[in-house]
Design an enzyme around this catalytic site. Sequence first.
Site, PDB file in Angstrom:
ATOM      1  N   GLY A 116       0.807  -1.213   0.000  1.00  0.00           N
ATOM      2  CA  GLY A 116       0.000   0.000   0.000  1.00  0.00           C
ATOM      3  C   GLY A 116       0.840   1.263   0.000  1.00  0.00           C
ATOM      4  N   GLY A 118       2.609   3.754   1.486  1.00  0.00           N
ATOM      5  CA  GLY A 118       3.168   3.987   2.810  1.00  0.00           C
ATOM      6  C   GLY A 118       3.528   5.435   3.058  1.00  0.00           C
ATOM      7  NE  ARG A 119       8.984   6.879   0.458  1.00  0.00           N
ATOM      8  CZ  ARG A 119      10.259   7.174   0.271  1.00  0.00           C
ATOM      9  NH1 ARG A 119      10.813   8.146   0.964  1.00  0.00           N
ATOM     10  NH2 ARG A 119      10.989   6.521  -0.602  1.00  0.00           N
ATOM     11  CG  ASP A 146       9.580   9.191   8.639  1.00  0.00           C
ATOM     12  OD1 ASP A 146       9.317   8.800   7.483  1.00  0.00           O
ATOM     13  OD2 ASP A 146      10.717   9.595   8.962  1.00  0.00           O
ATOM     14  N   GLY A 147       6.556   8.108   7.024  1.00  0.00           N
ATOM     15  CA  GLY A 147       5.820   8.589   5.854  1.00  0.00           C
ATOM     16  C   GLY A 147       6.436   9.791   5.172  1.00  0.00           C
ATOM     17  NE  ARG A 197       4.708   9.625  -6.771  1.00  0.00           N
ATOM     18  CZ  ARG A 197       5.174   8.418  -6.398  1.00  0.00           C
ATOM     19  NH1 ARG A 197       6.362   8.015  -6.831  1.00  0.00           N
ATOM     20  NH2 ARG A 197       4.470   7.617  -5.633  1.00  0.00           N
ATOM     21  CG  ASP A 287       5.601  -3.013  -4.726  1.00  0.00           C
ATOM     22  OD1 ASP A 287       6.189  -4.087  -4.901  1.00  0.00           O
ATOM     23  OD2 ASP A 287       6.118  -2.036  -4.135  1.00  0.00           O
ATOM     24  CG  ASN A 288       8.222  -0.171  -6.979  1.00  0.00           C
ATOM     25  OD1 ASN A 288       7.397   0.352  -6.245  1.00  0.00           O
ATOM     26  ND2 ASN A 288       9.408  -0.536  -6.547  1.00  0.00           N
TER      27      ASN A 288
END
Length: 524
Positions: A116, A118-119, A146-147, A197, A287-288
């Site tokens: 998911g 995450g940041r 810490d995101g 982005r 996931d990328n």
Amino acid sequence: MNAPEASLPPLSSHPDPGSAPRVSLGPKDWAAGFAALPSDPADPFVRPCDPTPLLEPQWLAVSASAAALIGESVENLTASPQWLSVLSGCAAPEHAQPYAACYAGHQFGVFVPRLGDGRALNLGARNGWEMQLKGAGPTPYARFADGRAVLRSSIREFLCSEAMQHLGIPTTRALSLIVSAAPVLRETVETAAVVCRVAPSFVRFGNFEYFSSRRRPDLVKVLVQHVAPLLGPDCTAVDLKRIGSQSDASDYAQLAVDVLEEVSRRTARLMAQWMGVGFMHGVMNTDNFSILGLTIDYGPFGFMDAFDPQHICNHSDHSGRYSYQAQPAVGLWNIGRLANALYPLVNDPERLHPAVELYKETYAKTMQEILRKKLGLQGIDESTWGSLLDDFYSLMQTQRLDYTQTFRALCSDSDQAILDCVVDRLAVKPWLSRYREGASASMKLLGQSPKQRADAMRQVNPKFVLRNWIAEEVIRQVANLGDSSVFEEVFQVLQTPFDEHPTLERYAAPPPAWAQHLEVSCSS
């Protein structure tokens, strides 16, 4: 690949929805975008989450061409305190609820049942473009991190996203880069930054993998139906309006096959384009990988300097899984994982197999087209072409020729340009003589003049790419000296990478001595 609920990690603590201030950004409407998809509240596509305010944010850069995509200008954005607050994560747009998306993924070949955003925090869609903040604080999927994003990785992502766009390679775009003095702990204490982005969609292979692994074909159907129109007419032969109201298994099966084939085609082309400019992604996990065939998630990327097909740009990639020469095969492997995720909708491996073959055919064809254009040898016969190409790569490797510089030198009519790139000139002269003969034959067959051929080659062989040493110099100037002039200079060059820029010649050079052993890792 099933992942029962008990095997999933707990969600991370994160700001509650509605906790951040809301600001108006003018009359243009925000759309919920991906978050509007119907899903199961117990296992949703997205979870709402607000950003975490950033200490004293300041603009570092805005891309004019990316701003135009959302109907804005650099001047409008940078003059607006409201836009600064939203793009730094200090506020959220009025009437919009930011969210984090859920997905799984194969990381270095190992399936992770839930990853998911995450940041990354999605703001919704504006003017048809999804907007996403990277580094705006923890999300439900932050995995107790810490995101945040640090300045060095944010500079690299901003510059490379826009560099790839102007190289003609499909990519997510970087709208803005905002910096702060807020400390962020990594290997050392660094400062924070936020990149915004934009893309038509941020859906990844991993979105499909997650819900397929959860044995939720009903939600995989929703995803397939969502991405099909984004992939173009080849994926919309099935009547999407009818399929939405009448759940016909054969229609969903055909739609899944169509989607897989188009994603396979786009991914194969992207891999060929990466290889053509000597680009290495570094972390080609599923996931990328974008479902739209975009370059996404810039981390430990690199552009080839001295040619080495086994080069590994990611210091964390100890096995070389994502080396330069491995990228086409990894792209194919990832397509296989997507096919597995779509299998429950099709239930027939024979219907999915052609998409795998399509990848191989598309990659081979696209790679040949790219290389013939880069070498200016479109017109010669296959046997001559194959021999010249094989020997060229052998020379590149044995002579450790600089990838970008060598291809650019071949655009010149003068042998001296290429001889200046090599140490052992005697070794390259026999090949160069054969190459000139091939070039003459190609020009004759195509009816090209030498100038026309050289001009065409310069449009596919960039003079400038974002070499690691250039990115490092920019980072040091901004981080240590607070000087953005080098950043602005490099950004200008990367927006016109095929031009000569005689006053900025230094940015076309191979790594200087101090940068010979620069390394980047997954934390870069």
